[in-house]
Each structure stands twice: as C-alpha cells, then as structure tokens.
Design a protein around this motif. Structure first.
Motif, mmCIF file in Angstrom:
data_model
loop_
_atom_site.group_PDB
_atom_site.id
_atom_site.type_symbol
_atom_site.label_atom_id
_atom_site.label_comp_id
_atom_site.label_asym_id
_atom_site.label_seq_id
_atom_site.Cartn_x
_atom_site.Cartn_y
_atom_site.Cartn_z
ATOM 1 N N HIS A 65 -1.689 -2.271 -4.065
ATOM 2 C CA HIS A 65 -1.134 -2.605 -5.375
ATOM 3 C C HIS A 65 -0.239 -3.828 -5.251
ATOM 4 O O HIS A 65 0.153 -4.213 -4.149
ATOM 5 C CB HIS A 65 -0.351 -1.421 -5.964
ATOM 6 N N PRO A 74 -4.173 6.869 -9.190
ATOM 7 C CA PRO A 74 -3.268 6.935 -8.027
ATOM 8 C C PRO A 74 -3.930 6.557 -6.701
ATOM 9 O O PRO A 74 -3.334 5.868 -5.877
ATOM 10 C CB PRO A 74 -2.820 8.395 -8.010
ATOM 11 N N LYS A 75 -5.169 6.963 -6.478
ATOM 12 C CA LYS A 75 -5.861 6.641 -5.224
ATOM 13 C C LYS A 75 -6.034 5.137 -5.052
ATOM 14 O O LYS A 75 -5.942 4.612 -3.942
ATOM 15 C CB LYS A 75 -7.253 7.306 -5.197
ATOM 16 N N TYR A 82 -4.106 2.838 -6.462
ATOM 17 C CA TYR A 82 -2.756 2.299 -6.244
ATOM 18 C C TYR A 82 -2.362 2.464 -4.782
ATOM 19 O O TYR A 82 -1.813 1.565 -4.156
ATOM 20 C CB TYR A 82 -1.775 3.030 -7.166
ATOM 21 N N GLU A 83 -2.647 3.650 -4.244
ATOM 22 C CA GLU A 83 -2.295 3.960 -2.865
ATOM 23 C C GLU A 83 -2.954 2.984 -1.885
ATOM 24 O O GLU A 83 -2.365 2.556 -0.918
ATOM 25 C CB GLU A 83 -2.756 5.382 -2.563
ATOM 26 N N LYS A 84 -4.184 2.664 -2.174
ATOM 27 C CA LYS A 84 -4.935 1.779 -1.291
ATOM 28 C C LYS A 84 -4.332 0.370 -1.297
ATOM 29 O O LYS A 84 -4.115 -0.222 -0.246
ATOM 30 C CB LYS A 84 -6.397 1.730 -1.743
ATOM 31 N N GLU A 132 0.838 -1.202 0.000
ATOM 32 C CA GLU A 132 0.000 0.000 0.000
ATOM 33 C C GLU A 132 0.870 1.247 0.000
ATOM 34 O O GLU A 132 2.075 1.173 0.213
ATOM 35 C CB GLU A 132 -0.938 -0.005 1.207
ATOM 36 N N GLY A 133 0.243 2.387 -0.253
ATOM 37 C CA GLY A 133 0.962 3.659 -0.239
ATOM 38 C C GLY A 133 1.218 4.193 -1.635
ATOM 39 O O GLY A 133 1.144 3.450 -2.606
ATOM 40 N N PRO A 134 1.516 5.502 -1.706
ATOM 41 C CA PRO A 134 1.774 6.142 -2.994
ATOM 42 C C PRO A 134 3.111 5.673 -3.600
ATOM 43 O O PRO A 134 3.902 5.032 -2.899
ATOM 44 C CB PRO A 134 1.834 7.632 -2.646
ATOM 45 N N PRO A 135 3.355 6.002 -4.883
ATOM 46 C CA PRO A 135 4.554 5.502 -5.559
ATOM 47 C C PRO A 135 5.875 5.880 -4.883
ATOM 48 O O PRO A 135 6.873 5.215 -5.082
ATOM 49 C CB PRO A 135 4.478 6.146 -6.950
ATOM 50 N N ASP A 136 5.887 6.947 -4.070
ATOM 51 C CA ASP A 136 7.155 7.314 -3.428
ATOM 52 C C ASP A 136 7.163 7.000 -1.927
ATOM 53 O O ASP A 136 8.032 7.476 -1.198
ATOM 54 C CB ASP A 136 7.449 8.801 -3.666
ATOM 55 N N SER A 137 6.222 6.188 -1.460
ATOM 56 C CA SER A 137 6.154 5.979 -0.008
ATOM 57 C C SER A 137 7.392 5.247 0.507
ATOM 58 O O SER A 137 7.921 4.347 -0.149
ATOM 59 C CB SER A 137 4.878 5.231 0.387
#
Lengths: 202, 73
Positions: free
Chosen positions: B45, B38-39, B41-43, A34-39
C-alpha cells in the motif's frame, strides 16, 4: 474501477475535492509499504505516556543507525557506502529530535534520563525499524549484492514512514501524536532524497 | 453503494500527478484512502494510506476529513 466508485460515493457524500488514482496502485512509481493496518504497532503497545513512546522510538532509530553505519563501514562500493553513511546520519538526526522532544516535554533538568531511565534498552539486543534484530539483519546482508541490501533498506524506510503515519492517526493524546508527526515529517524529507539516490543507483 | 455511484463524474489523476501532489503537501493536508480489500493492502500500500474497503466506505465516512482533498485508489 473501485476507486472511481469510491470517489463517486465520497463526492455524493458532499466532499468537494476527490481524486481517483488512474491505473490504481499498479501505476504507482513511488515507495510502497506492506503489512496490515496495525503492523508494527505492537512494539509501542506497552507505552502509557508520551515519554515512553519517545524512548521506544529512540531505540528503533538507534538500531537503524547501527545497521546503516555498519553497512557503510563494511561495504566497498563507493556510492552505497555514501548512501548508508547518509542514512545513518539521518537516523541520528531522528534520535536527536526525539531527545529534544523529551527535553521540551520534561524540562532540561531531566534530559539525562532519556532514554535509559524512561525505558531500559531492549534486553535481546538492538532492534531496528521493521522489528528485526540488527545482528540478524547484518548477518543477512553478508554476501548479498548491493541491490538486495538497498531493497531491504528502502522497504524498511517505507514501512517506518508508514508506521509513523499510522501511529499518528491512531493516537489521540496530542503530545503522543506530536512524536509521530515530527518523525514522519523528517522521514518524508529523507525518503524523497533516498528515492532519488536509489534512482541514480539503479 | 448503488450502481449510480459508478456513473458519477469523478476526477481521475494520473499516479505521477498524485505523487507530485503528495511530495509538495504535508500529510496533514490531504486524506489518502485505500479502498481495496485488506489482503491487498497487506501485500502493498501507499505509505500512510488509510484502509477503508469500498464496501465499508459509506459507514465509515466519519473517518475522512471532508475539508481536505481526498485521494482514493
């Protein structure tokens, strides 16, 4: 549907082998991150040399190692105890790999510098993969059922693997890339093993 | 993206086949692309997936190695 459209675009652009995943992510039975691409990348942002990446990564592995050994020591469930023992050993192996990389990089004469003289240990206490303080994670684990602790661990591992792969893709310097190539390769092996252990357990 | 892209014949692999494929291969041997928003993906992936939302795909083709098999979801 989106992935079919994407596959269509990619095939149209000349890519030969394109596969769209049937059912999308909902059909995926494997690990998820989980998390954004730069987390998680901010942790490594201060590093300007590959040696510093190695040291920073070493401290994370050290934190995870402490977390898992403490769980293995305190839990009474036999299967969970063994699982966390195994995880703590895997983290130790990652640390040895990083020390080995450092030694290859600088030569044996400097091996003793690692990691403390490359980067001093974090002042606020041990941090583990996922960015959590080990002490906080252990507090959280107190009184939790094993299932919850396993869930946390599996998500930590999946996120660590994901972070290593994203770092590898992001970095351009080949020696820096190598740090995360090696870590993700090792991580992949033990994730496969961890997933099957978890399947047995649940 | 044009409407035509929806009708191009593409191979679909079941998730389990993809999981097996990824287990056997090194991560250097394929591209794994998440084309959702993006939302999403954030949740959650797939570990190591590269986020390129569908609408940006045509402009970001250079980020995908054309010589490797590519998995999209």
């Amino acid at each position: 549907m989106r992935s079919r459209a994407a596959a269509g675009i990619l095939s149209g652009a000349g890519l030969k082998k394109v596969y769209s995943m049937g059912g999308g992510i909902n059909a995926w039975k494997g690990l998820r991150a989980e998390g954004p691409p730069d987390s998680g990348m901010a942790y490594f942002a201060s590093a300007t040399r590959p040696e510093e990446l190695m040291a920073l990564a070493w401290y994370l592995e050290q934190g995870s190692h402490s977390f898992y050994s403490e769980l293995s020591r305190t839990l009474t469930d036999r299967v969970a105890k063994d699982l966390f023992k195994e995880l703590s050993i895997a983290e130790e192996r990652h640390q040895k790999t990083l020390s080995g990389l450092y030694r290859d990089f600088t030569g044996p004469a400097f091996a003793a510098e690692f990691p403390e003289l490359v980067i001093p240990s974090p002042e606020k206490g041990e941090i583990m993969e996922g960015g959590m303080l080990v002490s906080e994670a252990l507090d959280w684990a107190k009184g939790k059922v094993i299932r919850d602790i396993l869930d946390l661990s599996i998500s930590l591992e999946a996120n660590a693997y994901d972070l290593h792969l994203r770092m590898k893709a992001r970095l351009e310097d080949p020696r820096s890339k190598e740090v995360f190539t090696v870590l993700s390769r090792e991580e992949k092996e033990h994730l496969d093993r961890l997933s099957s252990l978890l399947e047995q357990k649940t | 993206m044009s409407i035509i892209d929806y009708f191009k014949p593409v191979s679909t692999w079941p998730a389990e086949k993809i999981r097996q494929f990824m287990k056997e291969k090194s991560t250097d041997e394929y591209n794994l692309v998440d084309v959702r928003q993006p939302k999403e993906y954030e949740k959650e992936h797939l570990p190591g997936a590269k986020l390129i939302p569908l609408g940006e795909l045509k402009d970001r083709l250079s980020e995908i190695d054309p010589d490797k098999p590519t998995i999209v979801y």
